[in-house]
Write an enzyme that holds these catalytic residues in place. Structure first.
Site, short mmCIF file in Angstrom:
data_model
loop_
_atom_site.label_atom_id
_atom_site.label_comp_id
_atom_site.label_asym_id
_atom_site.label_seq_id
_atom_site.Cartn_x
_atom_site.Cartn_y
_atom_site.Cartn_z
N LYS A 38 59.48 17.69 -61.32
CA LYS A 38 58.45 18.79 -61.40
C LYS A 38 57.01 17.76 -62.13
CE LYS A 38 60.77 22.61 -62.99
NZ LYS A 38 60.23 23.47 -62.24
N TRP A 62 66.83 25.01 -89.41
CA TRP A 62 66.88 26.22 -88.27
C TRP A 62 68.22 26.19 -87.67
CZ3 TRP A 62 67.43 26.64 -82.88
CH2 TRP A 62 67.27 25.32 -82.33
N ARG A 88 63.90 13.13 -91.18
CA ARG A 88 63.04 14.49 -91.23
C ARG A 88 63.59 15.31 -92.45
NH1 ARG A 88 66.26 17.25 -86.31
NH2 ARG A 88 64.86 19.25 -86.91
N SER A 132 52.64 26.14 -63.13
CA SER A 132 53.06 26.12 -61.83
C SER A 132 52.19 27.30 -60.94
CB SER A 132 54.47 26.14 -61.41
OG SER A 132 55.23 25.08 -61.80
N TYR A 157 65.58 24.94 -73.11
CA TYR A 157 65.11 25.20 -71.88
C TYR A 157 64.62 26.46 -71.67
CZ TYR A 157 66.37 20.42 -71.08
OH TYR A 157 66.64 19.27 -71.10
N HIS A 212 60.12 28.11 -90.92
CA HIS A 212 59.10 27.63 -89.73
C HIS A 212 59.81 27.35 -88.59
CE1 HIS A 212 56.03 25.28 -87.65
NE2 HIS A 212 56.77 24.45 -87.47
N HIS A 219 74.72 15.63 -77.16
CA HIS A 219 73.68 14.52 -77.67
C HIS A 219 72.95 14.85 -78.75
CE1 HIS A 219 70.62 16.53 -74.93
NE2 HIS A 219 70.24 17.00 -75.98
N HIS A 220 72.83 15.94 -79.29
CA HIS A 220 72.48 16.26 -80.63
C HIS A 220 73.09 15.65 -81.62
CE1 HIS A 220 69.30 18.92 -79.00
NE2 HIS A 220 69.96 19.11 -78.11
N THR A 272 63.16 16.68 -63.94
CA THR A 272 62.02 16.87 -64.94
C THR A 272 60.91 16.08 -64.12
OG1 THR A 272 63.36 16.99 -66.74
CG2 THR A 272 60.99 16.98 -67.19
N SER A 274 68.12 41.52 -78.95
CA SER A 274 66.95 41.95 -78.13
C SER A 274 66.51 41.11 -77.07
CB SER A 274 65.55 41.69 -79.13
OG SER A 274 64.46 41.35 -78.48
N SER A 275 67.02 39.94 -77.15
CA SER A 275 66.76 38.77 -76.11
C SER A 275 67.75 39.09 -74.91
CB SER A 275 67.35 37.45 -76.43
OG SER A 275 66.13 36.99 -77.24
N ASP A 319 57.04 49.04 -62.60
CA ASP A 319 57.45 48.77 -63.70
C ASP A 319 58.70 48.03 -64.17
OD1 ASP A 319 57.89 48.97 -66.75
OD2 ASP A 319 56.66 50.66 -66.66
N HIS A 357 71.16 23.82 -77.03
CA HIS A 357 70.46 23.11 -76.03
C HIS A 357 69.88 23.95 -74.81
CE1 HIS A 357 68.81 19.36 -74.68
NE2 HIS A 357 68.92 19.77 -73.40
N GLU A 403 68.84 26.81 -75.26
CA GLU A 403 67.73 27.28 -75.50
C GLU A 403 66.29 26.32 -75.87
OE1 GLU A 403 67.30 30.28 -77.64
OE2 GLU A 403 65.46 29.76 -78.06
#
Lengths: 528, 380, 199
Positions: free
Chosen positions: A334, A146, A453, A271, A260, A76, A305-306, A331, A172-173, A105, A256, A258
Site C-alpha cells: 500500500k 480499555w 505503560r 487513496s 484494522y 481515553h 501477538h498481543h 501494508t 450500533s456498529s 440513500d 486485532h 478492530e
C-alpha cells in the site's frame, strides 16, 4: 451524469428543528450526526489525554490520584476507539458511500437512524459511573484499561454499566455495517461494477465485514463477563475451570481486527486524496483492493501477538510471530502504491493533501514499529511499555485520525458549499503535525529505556522525555480547538465552492452541486 | 502560496534537525535505546532489536527519500506534468517479494532466540514469584526462603500526592524496594510466576525477562546474569490502583555472598517464628506497627489514616479501629470480600498483625488498647 | 429493491448471530487447543473429575509396567492460596525424585483458618508445558471441590506417574496448585465427593 442536478430543486424540502435530527433517515443528516458526535467524543477523550499528560509532566504525583489516572487512561482509550474514530469513519461512510456509488440513500434508512441514536445512550452509560461517588475526583468509572483484562475488570463493582455500554456500541456498529454492506452490494448505479468503485468504498466494504465478524465476538466476551460477575458462571474464573487467559484470546480475536477496522477506512481516504492532488490515477488500484483484503484476512489469525508474555507454548509463539510479520507485506504494498501515485505526478499541497502525505510518512513509522513488535523475542522487552504506546498512537492518531481530518478538509466544501480558510487550515496542519511528533516520538525512547505503560508516576530517569512529550501533547490538544473553529467558520460562510471543488477530483460525489443537495441520485447516474 | 511553502520547508528542516540533534546531544544523560542487559538472552534480544531497527531505518530512508524527491520535484508549481501510468504487474511483484525476503531474514534469528528463551531446563535456583496487589512475594523453593518485597518507604512517602518531597532527592525513586531478591551470578535462575489476585507481569529489562503472573497458573522463564550488580524493573501489566508502585529489585551477587544471604534469611525466619509467640510492650508494638502500616496499609488508608473515601475508608476515628477489637482483627486478618480490603493472614505473621492493629488503634487520635500476637493467633 | 436489501440484511444478521455464537464456541475450542499444546500448564481434567480419576488409574497401571530405573526426574510441588481465602495450604513433600513409570504418592495439607465452612477448588498448573502430556494423575484432590469445615485441617493425597516417554531434555517438572474459593455453600453432597477422593 447530468441526472445529478435533476433533483436539485427539492433542496430544502425536509423537516427542520430537533425532530429533523431525531427522526431523520437521510444519509447526509445521519453522516453529519455521526461526525459531530465523534468530534465531541474526540474533544472529551482528548481532554482526558490532557489530564494524563499533565500528571506525567513531572515525576511525582501532582494532579490526580492513581485510581483516577487509571480511569483516565481507560476512558481515553474507550472513548477514542468506540466514540471518536469508529463513529467518524461511519459518518464519512454515510455521507460519501451513497454519493460515490450513485445511490439515492443508504439501503436501510430507518435502521441507519437507530444505529446512530443508540450511540449517545451508549456513551452516556459508559461515562455515567465517572460521576458516581460523591465528587468528580472520586469518580467510579472503569479503571482497568480499555482491554478490560480479567480478573482485574471483575473486581470492578459497576461492571454492568460498562458491559451494557459495550453491547450497545456493538449493536450500533453491527447495524451500521449491515447497512453499509447492503448499500454497496445492492444500490450501486448501473455500470458501477465492484472493480470500478472508489477505494474508500472498497475499504469500507471490507471493514464492514470485519465489524460483523468481530463485534459479536466482543459482545460474547462481555456477556460471559456479565454472567461470570452476576450469575455465577466461570468462563474466565480459574476457580470454576475457566481461564483468565481465555479472556485475552477472545478479546484479541476481536481486538486485532478492530485495529484494522479503524485503519482500513483511513487507507481508503488517503487513496482518494493522493490521486486528486497528484493529478494522476491511483497506482495499482487492483493491488490496493487485494492488499486490503489480505490485511483483513491476516487480522484474524494474528491476535495472540498481543499476548506473547502470557506463556504460550513455543510453537504458538513462533506461529503468531510469523503470521504477524506477514502483515508487513500487504501494508508495504500500500505504501509503495501511494508513493508510486505521487511519483511523476503534478503535485499541489492543499490542506487535505498535506494531511494525507503526513499520513503516509507517519503511518509508515507506526508500521515499522509494528513490525518490530511482531518479533516475539524483542516483544518480551517492548510489551506493555511506552514503545507500544508510541506505536499505536502513530498508527491511530497520525494514521486513522490524520486521515479522518484529511477527509473532513477534502469533502467539507462538498458538504457545506464553502471553502475552508486555507491559511488557518495550514496552520492547523503544521502545528498538529509537528506537535504530534513531539508528543509521540519521545515515547519510543521512554519505552525502550524501560518505562511501563499505564503508570501514573515514573522514575526520574524518564522525566525529561515525559516533559517533552507532555508539552507536545498540550500543543496538539489545543490545536484541535483551532480545527473546531475552522469547521464552524466554514459552515457559516466562506468562499463559494465549485461543484468539482478540486480541479482533478474524480468520482460521482463531485458531479453533484456544492453543497450537496438533500437528495442526490434519485435517478441513478450512468457510469461509462 | 510560495511564502507559505518557504515557511513549510523551513519548518520541515527545523523539525528534522530537532529530531537528529535531540537524541545525539542527549546520549550521555538519557537511555534512548533498549538496554543490552547482563544476560546472553538480553544481549541477543538487543541485537535482534537493532537488526530490525536498522532494516526499518534503511527501508524507511529509501521510501521516504523517494517520496521527498517526488514532493520536491514533481510539484505543479515547478511545472511538473502528471504522467498517466497507473499499473505495472512487474513492479507490484517486485515490491511484494522484497519485503517477504526481508521478513524471512528477520524471522530466522528471531526463531533461534525464541527457542533459547523457552528452554528453562537444568536450573540451579528456582524462585516462585507471586504477584499481589501491589507487591511481590518471593519463594526460593529449595532454600526455604520466603518474603514479600514492596515499594521502599522513602519512595512510598514521596509518591503520595502533595507529599512535599522532591522526588529527585529520593534514591532510585519508585525503583527501590524494602527487600530485594538476591541471586547468584552465572547460575541459571528459573522464575516461576503466578499471582494471588489479578494478572501482573514480572519484568527486569537488564535480565531480558518479562513474564505474566496469572492467578491459578504458573509460567516458567529463566535468566543467567553474567555480571554482579543491582537490576531494577517494574510490574508491566495493569493490575489496579498501584500498578505503578510495585517495583522489582534483583541483586546479583557472587556464589559465596548468595550462600551467606540464604543462611541469614533462614536464621531470620527461625528467630521471627520464635518471637511471634511472645508478648510485646506497647512501644515495641507501635514501632513495628508503624513499619508494617507503611508497607501494607498506607497506600490506601493514607499516612494519617484519613483514607481515600469512598473506596478506601478512613481509619482515624473509624468504627472498626476504635470499636470492638475482634471485628478489627477479623477485617485485617480475613479481609472484606467484594472490596479492595485484602486478607493479610497469609502476608503477615502474628507479631506483625498484632503490631499493625495496635498501631491503627492508637494513632491519629484513636485510643483503643493493645493487641498481642497471642490474640491474633487465637483470632486466625 | 427494498426487499432485496432486507434479504441482504437478513443474511448479514445471521452471520452476526453466528459470530456471537462463535465467541462462545471459543471456550471449548480453547480447551481443546490447551489440551493439545498445554497452554499455561493447564489441565482439561478439572471439568470431568470422576472420569479422569478412573481413566488416570487405568493409564497409570499401564505405565507402571515399564518403569525406567535408569532415569530420575525431579518433581517439585508448590502451593498458592488465592485472594481473600484464609486457608493454610502446603506441600508436605516439597519435591520428590522419581523414576518414570513409578507410581508415587505425595501429600498436601490444607487447613481452613476461618470460622466458616469453605468450598474450594484446587487448580493444577504444570511447567514445562511440554511435560503435561507425560504426567498422569491417578488420584488427586483437585479432581473435585474440597470442603473444609471451620477450622478443619486435612491431608490430601496426590498419586501420579511420570510417563517413561517424557522427552529426555526434561529433568524437572514443577506442579503448582492454587486453591480458589468457589463461593459455594458447603453441602452434604460435596462431602461425599471429598470422601471419595480421600479413600
Amino acid at each position: 451524469m447530468s441526472t445529478a442536478t435533476a433533483t436539485h430543486d427539492q433542496h430544502d424540502h425536509h423537516p427542520t428543528g430537533i425532530t429533523r435530527w431525531l427522526f431523520t433517515t437521510n444519509h447526509k443528516d445521519i453522516g453529519t450526526l455521526y461526525l459531530w458526535f465523534s468530534f465531541i467524543m474526540l474533544l472529551t477523550g482528548g481532554a482526558m489525554a490532557m489530564v494524563i499528560r499533565a500528571e506525567l509532566l513531572y515525576p511525582g504525583m501532582q494532579v490526580v490520584d492513581p485510581n483516577f489516572f487509571n480511569m483516565m487512561t481507560t476512558m481515553h482509550g474507550l472513548i477514542m476507539v468506540f466514540g471518536a474514530i469508529m463513529p467518524a469513519t461511519v459518518g464519512l461512510a454515510n455521507w460519501l458511500i451513497p454519493m460515490m456509488i450513485g445511490a439515492p440513500d443508504m439501503a436501510l434508512p430507518r435502521m441507519n437512524n437507530w444505529s446512530f441514536w443508540i450511540l449517545p445512550f451508549a456513551a452516556l452509560m459508559l461515562v455515567a459511573p465517572m460521576f458516581m461517588g460523591g465528587n468528580f475526583s472520586s469518580g467510579q468509572g472503569p479503571a482497568f484499561g480499555w482491554t478490560f483484562y480479567q480478573p482485574l475488570s471483575g473486581q470492578y463493582d459497576k461492571l454492568a454499566f460498562f458491559i451494557f455500554a459495550v453491547h450497545l456500541l456493538g449493536l450500533s456498529s453491527i447495524m451500521g455495517s449491515i447497512n453499509i454492506i447492503a448499500t454497496i452490494l445492492n444500490m450501486r448505479a448501473p455500470g458501477m461494477t465492484l472493480m470500478k468503485m472508489p477505494l474508500f468504498v472498497w475499504t469500507w466494504l471490507i471493514t464492514a465485514f470485519l465489524l460483523i465478524a468481530v463485534m459479536p465476538v466482543l459482545a460474547g466476551a462481555v456477556t460471559m463477563m456479565l454472567t461470570d460477575k452476576y450469575f455465577g458462571t466461570s468462563f474466565f474464573h480459574a476457580a470454576g475451570g475457566g481461564d483468565p487467559v481465555l479472556f485475552q484470546h477472545v478479546f484479541w480475536f476481536f481486538g486485532h481486527p478492530e485495529v484494522y477496522i479503524m485503519i482500513l477506512p483511513a487507507f481508503g481516504i488517503v487513496s482518494q486524496i493522493i490521486p486528486t492532488f497528484s493529478r494522476k490515477p491511483l497506482f495499482g488500484y487492483a493491488s490496493m483492493v487485494y492488499a486490503t483484503a489480505a490485511i483483513a484476512f491476516l487480522s484474524f489469525i494474528v491476535w495472540a501477538h498481543h499476548m506473547f508474555t502470557v506463556g504460550m507454548p513455543v510453537a504458538g509463539e513462533l506461529y503468531f510471530m510469523y503470521a504477524t510479520v506477514m502483515i508487513a507485506v500487504p501494508t508495504a504494498v500500500k505504501v509503495f502504491n501511494w508513493t508510486a501515485t505521487m511519483w511523476k505526478g503534478s503535485l499541489t499541497f492543499e490542506t487535505p493533501m498535506l494531511w494525507a502525505v503526513a499520513f503516509v510518512f507517519l503511518f509508515t513509522i507506526g508500521g515499522f514499529t509494528g513490525l518490530m513488535l511482531g518479533v516475539a523475542p524483542a516483544d518480551f522487552q517492548y510489551h506493555d511499555t511506552y514503545f507500544v504506546v508510541a506505536h499505536f498512537h502513530y498508527v491511530l492518531v497520525t494514521g486513522a485520525l490524520f486521515a479522518i481530518i484529511a477527509a473532513v478538509y477534502y469533502w467539507l466544501p462538498k458538504w457545506t458549499g464553502h471553502m475552508y480558510d486555507e491559511k488557518l487550515a495550514k496552520i492547523h496542519f503544521w502545528v498538529s503535525a509537528i506537535s504530534v511528533n513531539v508528543l509521540f516520538f519521545p515515547q519510543h525512547f521512554l519505552g525502550l529505556a524501560g518505562m511501563p505503560r499505564r503508570i501514573p508516576d515514573y522514575a526520574v530517569q524518564f522525566a525529561d522525555w515525559n516533559f517533552v512529550s507532555s508539552i507536545g501533547g498540550f500543543v496538539f490538544g489545543l490545536s484541535q480547538i483551532l480545527f473546531l473553529f475552522i469547521v464552524i467558520k466554514t459552515i457559516r460562510g466562506g468562499a463559494k465552492a465549485t461543484d468539482r471543488v478540486w480541479d482533478s477530483a474524480d468520482g460521482l460525489e463531485w458531479t453533484v452541486p456544492s453543497p450537496a443537495p438533500y437528495h442526490t441520485f434519485e435517478t441513478a447516474p450512468e457510469i461509462k | 502560496m510560495s511564502a507559505i511553502q518557504t515557511i513549510n520547508k523551513k519548518l520541515v528542516g527545523f523539525f528534522c534537525l530537532a529530531l537528529l540533534a535531540g537524541p545525539t546531544s542527549a546520549w550521555a544523560d538519557y537511555a534512548l535505546n533498549m538496554t543490552k542487559g547482563v544476560t546472553k538472552i538480553s544481549e541477543e534480544v538487543y541485537d535482534l532489536h537493532m537488526l530490525v531497527l536498522i532494516i526499518c531505518t534503511v527501508v524507511g530512508i529509501g521510501v521516504f527519500g523517494v517520496i521527498i524527491y517526488s514532493l520536491i520535484n514533481h510539484r505543479k508549481s515547478k511545472g511538473a506534468v502528471a504522467a498517466q501510468f497507473h499499473e505495472s504487474t512487474t513492479v507490484e511483484v517486485i515490491w511484494t517479494t522484497i519485503p517477504l525476503v526481508i521478513l524471512i531474514l528477520i524471522a530466522i534469528p528471531a526463531t533461534g532466540t525464541l527457542l533459547k528463551i523457552e528452554d528453562s531446563s537444568d536450573a540451579d535456583v528456582t524462585i516462585k514469584v507471586t504477584g499481589w496487589q501491589w507487591k511481590w512475594q518471593y519463594d526460593y523453593l529449595d532454600e526455604n526462603v520466603s518474603f514479600f518485597s514492596s515499594l521502599s518507604e522513602a519512595s512510598n512517602k514521596a509518591r503520595q500526592r502533595d507529599s512535599g518531597i522532591n522526588v529527585y532527592d529520593v534514591k532510585h525513586y519508585l525503583l527501590s524496594v524494602n527487600e530485594p531478591i538476591v541471586v547468584p551470578v552465572n547460575k541459571k535462575v528459573r522464575i516461576l510466576t503466578t499471582s494471588n489476585d489479578v494478572i501482573h507481569a514480572w519484568w527486569v529489562p537488564a535480565l531480558g525477562l518479562k513474564r505474566d503472573a496469572i492467578p491459578g497458573y504458573i509460567n516458567e522463564s529463566w535468566f543467567k546474569a553474567e555480571k554482579t550488580g543491582t537490576y531494577r524493573g517494574q510490574c508491566a501489566e495493569l493490575c489496579g490502583k498501584d500498578h505503578g508502585f510495585m517495583p522489582i529489585v534483583v541483586e546479583v551477587v557472587d556464589q559465596d555472598k548468595y550462600k551467606q544471604w540464604v543462611v541469614a534469611k533462614q536464621e531470620q525466619a527461625i528467630a521471627e517464628a520464635a518471637a511471634s509467640g511472645k508478648a510485646m510492650s506497647k512501644s515495641e508494638l507501635m514501632a513495628r506497627g508503624e513499619k508494617v502500616y507503611k508497607g501494607n496499609c498506607m497506600a490506601c488508608h493514607q499516612d494519617k489514616g484519613q483514607g481515600l473515601p469512598p473506596m478506601f475508608p478512613a481509619l482515624a476515628g473509624s468504627k472498626i479501629a476504635t470499636g470492638p477489637v475482634k471485628a478489627h482483627m477479623d477485617i485485617v486478618i480475613h479481609g472484606k470480600p467484594g472490596t479492595a480490603m485484602q486478607a493479610f493472614a497469609q502476608q503477615l505473621n502474628d507479631a506483625d498483625l498484632a503490631a499493625v492493629i495496635t498501631y491503627e488503634r492508637n494513632s491519629w487520635g484513636n485510643s483503643a488498647g493493645m493487641v498481642q500476637p497471642s490474640d491474633v493467633k487465637a483470632a486466625r | 429493491m427494498n426487499s432485496h436489501n432486507k434479504k441482504t440484511a437478513g443474511k448479514l444478521v445471521v452471520i452476526a448471530m453466528l459470530m456471537f455464537g462463535f465467541g462462545f464456541a471459543l471456550v471449548p475450542l480453547y480447551s481443546l487447543v490447551c489440551d493439545a499444546f498445554g497452554i499455561n500448564g493447564r489441565f482439561l481434567e478439572i471439568e470431568s473429575g470422576e472420569f479422569t480419576a478412573v481413566e488416570g488409574e487405568r493409564q497409570g497401571e499401564l505405565l507402571a509396567r515399564r518403569v525406567d530405573k535408569d532415569r530420575t526426574v525431579n518433581v517439585q510441588f508448590f502451593t498458592t492460596v488465592n485472594q481473600n481465602m484464609d486457608w493454610k495450604f502446603k506441600a508436605l513433600d516439597k519435591s520428590v525424585k522419581v523414576h518414570p513409570g513409578e507410581i508415587t504418592e505425595v501429600r498436601f495439607y490444607a487447613k481452613n483458618m476461618t470460622d466458616k465452612d469453605v468450598v474450594a477448588q484446587a487448580i493444577p498448573s504444570l511447567q514445562p508445558s511440554q511435560a503435561i502430556k507425560y504426567f498422569t494423575k491417578m488420584e488427586c484432590f483437585c479432581f473435585t471441590q474440597q470442603t473444609l469445615r471451620a477450622g478443619e485441617g486435612r491431608e490430601m493425597p496426590l498419586k501420579f506417574v511420570v510417563n517413561p516417554d517424557l522427552p529426555k531434555n526434561i529433568g524437572t517438572i514443577t506442579l503448582a496448585y492454587t486453591f480458589f474459593d468457589t463461593g459455594l455453600k458447603a453441602k452434604a453432597e460435596q462431602k461425599k465427593n471429598v470422601a471419595l477422593v480421600n479413600q
